[in-house]
Enzyme design. Structure first.
Site, PDB file in Angstrom:
ATOM      1  N   ARG B 296      -0.160 104.720 -10.199  1.00 44.31           N
ATOM      2  CA  ARG B 296       1.218 104.553 -10.775  1.00 44.31           C
ATOM      3  C   ARG B 296       1.613 103.669 -11.895  1.00 44.31           C
ATOM      4  NH1 ARG B 296       4.392 108.792  -6.517  1.00 44.31           N
ATOM      5  NH2 ARG B 296       3.059 110.987  -7.306  1.00 44.31           N
ATOM      6  N   TYR B 440       1.611 113.774 -15.579  1.00 46.39           N
ATOM      7  CA  TYR B 440       0.307 112.879 -14.961  1.00 46.39           C
ATOM      8  C   TYR B 440       0.603 112.118 -13.688  1.00 46.39           C
ATOM      9  CZ  TYR B 440      -2.518 109.925 -18.304  1.00 46.39           C
ATOM     10  OH  TYR B 440      -3.222 108.962 -18.675  1.00 46.39           O
ATOM     11  N   GLU B 441      -0.016 111.430 -13.249  1.00 43.51           N
ATOM     12  CA  GLU B 441       0.072 110.622 -11.802  1.00 43.51           C
ATOM     13  C   GLU B 441       1.561 111.290 -11.389  1.00 43.51           C
ATOM     14  OE1 GLU B 441      -1.436 108.718 -10.083  1.00 43.51           O
ATOM     15  OE2 GLU B 441      -3.689 108.874 -11.830  1.00 43.51           O
ATOM     16  N   GLY B 442       2.252 112.140 -10.961  1.00 43.79           N
ATOM     17  CA  GLY B 442       3.437 112.618 -10.343  1.00 43.79           C
ATOM     18  C   GLY B 442       4.103 112.523 -11.651  1.00 43.79           C
ATOM     19  N   GLN B 447       8.313 111.145  -9.707  1.00 45.64           N
ATOM     20  CA  GLN B 447       8.675 109.737  -9.250  1.00 45.64           C
ATOM     21  C   GLN B 447       9.892 109.446  -8.924  1.00 45.64           C
ATOM     22  OE1 GLN B 447       6.372 107.823  -9.793  1.00 45.64           O
ATOM     23  NE2 GLN B 447       4.816 109.737 -10.297  1.00 45.64           N
TER      24      GLN B 447
END
Lengths: 590, 590
Positions: B296, B440-442, B447
């Site tokens: 992240r 992407y990546e959450g 978050q």
């Protein structure tokens, strides 16, 4: 990608229940046959046509784009047949003069037709849109002789129109226009120069294209005072209105853009092209700017149409996509997960889109009514008032609605998660297409300067004027749960306006420094007024659209006042901080 | 399109003068040879390499994209040669273990290399980036036997890595993973299922691809507790580390995306593919999430790199494009118009970009230092503190930096006017490419839930904790012009945190309703702290970067506190309005 039918019920609610279209036309004494039912029927038919023929082309036309070979521009597959069908079905001439084969319907309907065109395919919408703009300008400013030559076929759509303003060295700064026009001795002119970013500059949809071109006459004064307007046809026009020989104007290339790929954006070379003066010499910018209210309102409407489309797609997905459980526990324990509409943050994004689409529609239609007052009213005072309202409201509509469209369409991607980023679902296209709206017809910065500098300070002498009165009257006359918040927002707006008026006298940079904050703040306050009105109309509804529909309006009003209107706090603080933090830094220190 | 050199001076300022890299490594007792000069020299060399070989491919690779024929994916022209050159020049192994041919340099340098890769070409950056992530995970969790099989060639870059999490029915909700792994009886497994959105899932850059795959063992518990992690190579690996026969994994298709077109995003079919368990059964998500901080942080850094690139392009244009005159009157009377950088609103947009790029860089590098503390410190208390800082800071970094990258890159288009919308100048590509970073990546929403729900309420029991102490200490120890504003922002942050803590106990929807507002508010407060630090470091500078450089930092700090930090007002008001306006509306009323 979804091709969801346009929200005719929402359009009906605003036009009929909020803005009382029947009363509006009765008071004006025009289009009295246009009762709410007819109005909605026309739009329903339009929507059905566009849903069947335009919507399915939106995605493939974006993927294919326009092509140029030599100077021949080809629009995406299907556009040529669509355009012919559109014109033959009468949609190109909805508000056209019956004398020229038009349907004689109202300007407002035509505005909404533009909304629907954009809703189904933004790139497509500009082909009829630009022609309509050219037709309106010629209707006001061209000689009768010229009108007789071009208006019939512009009305039927057999010919199309363009506006040729921008050149490589000048976009905003039209005082730098270099395209030259010299008298040919026969009453016509010869136009030479290069224009860029010309929407529909060349294409394969019509047998002729009528260019409206800003150019300089020999010995014209420098700057904006020396610009004249010319009509330059792609093909010269014979006396029987058939097309004659090719004129000296051609597309040199088309732009490769981020979006709006089905709209041909051309570099146009004028090489000793035969042209005809429109209006008086050196009055070109004045004429062009007379048409600006309509053009900018149309762009604002494009913004809300994109917002609406992105919202509806996102809403459908949010009801269907199963992922995680609701914070209070499973809502659908028998499904593997709950639909994502249960999540508060997904609702925040959906409601933001909804609040912008529906509130901004009311704002834009209200402006459309004012334009109709200007067109039709015989009461000079009423016309003057409408002009003053629009002077202030149009830059807000153009700037604010298109900026909020960027926010709304980015939420439309976010609600889809990673699926929003791929082309399959169409959500990324709404963002790409909408991105042009804050740029063309004057950037947001230009709208903000127009609002804050020219309209607020120079014309309105630092007074918000009619809009403030309209909002105050509403508060005084209606009891809504939001009166207090609306009153506070109005007072804040007045205060910050007074602040700008004072600070502008001390530092010429204060206007530009405050301008976009002021435009956005003004937008949020005006939108708050419209959401209070929507709430009120829903509360005292005709009931025709169903209880859930009206409940949705009231709850969206609650959302707007709770979560969106507070944005004015930040804009006020930013304005009050003044210009110094922007101006102190030297170019070399950036 | 411009290919402007990366801002090495800015990187140097943050790493050396603001965050004291020399002291940092001395205190940790690692990389003590890495003084500021060496650190900067490495990055300068990296930047030169990337400027020469990567930057020129950014635009053409976007236009060309990746292709798939059968299940063979081809990257854009030039990528294959570039990748070979990149690895042979040692850039793929910058922080790699020297035992495997790595350079043994620091993690922080590797982070900045990721920034530089993104700055020159975001799509390219993911090929080395994903491999680095896979290598790190294996370094922590794979058996020695597996490590010996794959780490040497992942370090040199001869092989590349992927992370295979998402499936058609689940992105965020990984508890729904359906890919199945069954024991083969020989200690290996057979993996079957479909994964989507797999970055670098298939390509032509390396001789083998190492997939890290989430899948379920037979009889695994339902949901997130039953997911295991497997290593599945594209080609089976012989004992001499040469590649053997093809494994049962192949790309079925590639996604057509809004941007990041040079990065191959694949649908991967696993069909009885041979795989190896990593870690213990059913610990797959735990292992994956252990790597989450780094992943992240990297995505946040991609956001600031895109911000930086868009800013530099816009700045160059603003200094060169002549249009209109400055509000005070002509600044360059001999030119036909002034450069647009004279206009307050253009400066507002440029300064917003600059404030985000440079302040967010400090925030991200600070987090990178904390990750190095966790990696290297022998002081357990210090490690715990760094872990606690990151638990709170990483979702802010991922969410806030990528959201501000969207704003910054849209300003980058706006500053160019209509020219920003066409592909020629590259500004629209920065926006399109950056748009993936909030997904992407959450997603930002995830978050925000991680920050507000898991980290703030569950782990930190409603306390901001270390970040508040760090900011308070700074205020107490340094005298800056912004101490008062920073103190107020910190107090507001504490107050709103207490508000959320209280309201969350009453209504489970309050957390999600407040979450994104809280994330953004937290980001603005933390960024205010870093801008106060930047101001302070510039005021007490080493002088090595020139007076204009430091003046620019101080004036940008002034801008940030005047025009950006006030945004926390709106976020607070929105949070305080609570959840009702989001939750009252029924799905059918939308």
């Amino acid at each position: 990608m979804a091709n969801l039918p346009a929200p005719i019920k929402d359009i009906q609610f605003i036009a009929d229940e909020v803005l009382d279209l029947t009363g509006h036309y009765q008071k004006l004494g025009v289009h009295e046959e246009l009762d709410a039912e007819t109005f909605v029927t026309v739009l329903d038919e339009a929507s059905k046509f566009l849903h069947e023929y335009v919507g399915p082309l939106n995605n493939p036309a974006d993927a294919q784009g326009c092509r140029i070979e030599g100077n021949i521009v080809t629009t995406p597959d299907g556009f040529k047949e669509l355009y012919k069908n559109y014109c033959e079905s009468g949609w190109s001439s909805l508000d056209g003069d019956p004398e020229y084969g038009g349907q004689g319907l109202s300007y407002w309907l035509q505005l909404i037709l533009g909304e629907l065109n954009t809703y189904y395919c933004p790139g497509w919408s500009n082909y009829p849109g630009l022609t309509h703009g050219a037709r309106e300008l010629l209707d006001h400013f061209a000689s009768e002789e010229l009108q007789a030559k071009v208006l019939p076929k512009l009305t039927t759509g057999e010919w199309s129109g363009t506006m040729c303003l921008t050149e490589p060295q000048c976009g905003t700064d039209l005082g730098m226009v270099a395209t030259a026009a010299k008298p040919a001795g026969d009453g016509s002119y010869r136009v030479s120069g290069t224009k860029i970013f010309i929407t529909s500059g060349e294409h394969d949809l019509t047998e002729n294209i009528i260019h409206l071109v800003l150019a300089r006459l020999p010995d014209a004064p420098e700057g904006t005072k020396g610009i004249s307007l010319f009509l330059v046809p792609k093909f010269l026009i014979n006396d029987d209105l058939s097309v004659g020989e090719r004129n000296g104007v051609a597309a040199a290339s088309i732009e490769h853009k981020m979006g709006l790929n089905s709209s041909a954006t051309c570099v146009m070379n004028f090489d000793d092209a035969k042209g005809y003066l429109i209006g008086e010499p050196n009055q070109g910018l004045r004429i062009m700017f007379t048409m600006m209210n309509g053009a900018r309102l149309n762009t604002g409407i494009q913004g809300l149409a994109a917002t609406q489309a992105s919202f509806q797609n996102a809403l459908a997905y949010a009801k269907e996509r199963l992922q995680m459980r609701a914070p209070e526990g499973p809502k659908y324990p028998n499904k593997p997960a709950d639909p994502i509409i249960v999540h508060p943050d997904v609702r925040r994004m959906l409601l933001t889109q909804k609040a912008f689409a529906e509130g901004n529609r009311a704002m834009a239609y209200f402006a459309g009514q004012q334009l109709e007052v200007i067109k039709h009213s015989k009461d000079a005072e009423e016309v003057k008032r409408a002009e003053q309202i629009l002077a202030f409201l149009i830059p807000i509509i153009k700037g604010f609605i298109t900026e909020t469209a960027l926010e709304a369409t980015t939420h439309g991607i976010q609600i889809y998660g990673g699926h929003g980023y791929i082309k399959e679902h169409g959500q990324e296209q709404w963002y790409r297409d909408a991105r042009i709206f804050t740029l063309y017809e004057g950037t947001t910065g230009i709208q903000a300067l127009d609002l804050t500098g020219r309209k607020l300070l120079q014309i309105q002498k630092g007074q918000i004027g009619h809009m403030a009165d309209i909002i105050q009257d509403f508060i005084n006359q209606h009891d809504t749960p939001y009166n207090k918040q609306l009153q506070k927002a109005l007072d804040d707006w007045q205060d910050i306006t007074a602040f700008i008026t004072r600070s502008a006298t001390k530092d010429p940079n204060e206007v530009g420094s405050a301008s976009v904050d002021y435009l956005m703040l003004s937008g949020y306050v005006v939108l708050a007024y419209f959401w209070a009105r929507l709430h009120n109309s829903a509360e005292h509804s005709k009931g025709q659209l169903g209880a859930e529909f009206y409940a949705g309006k009231q709850k969206t009003a609650a959302f707007y006042f709770a979560k969106i209107l507070p944005r004015i706090e930040s804009h006020q603080a930013s304005i009050r901080s003044g210009a110094d933090s922007l101006m102190d830094i030297q170019a070399s220190e950036f």
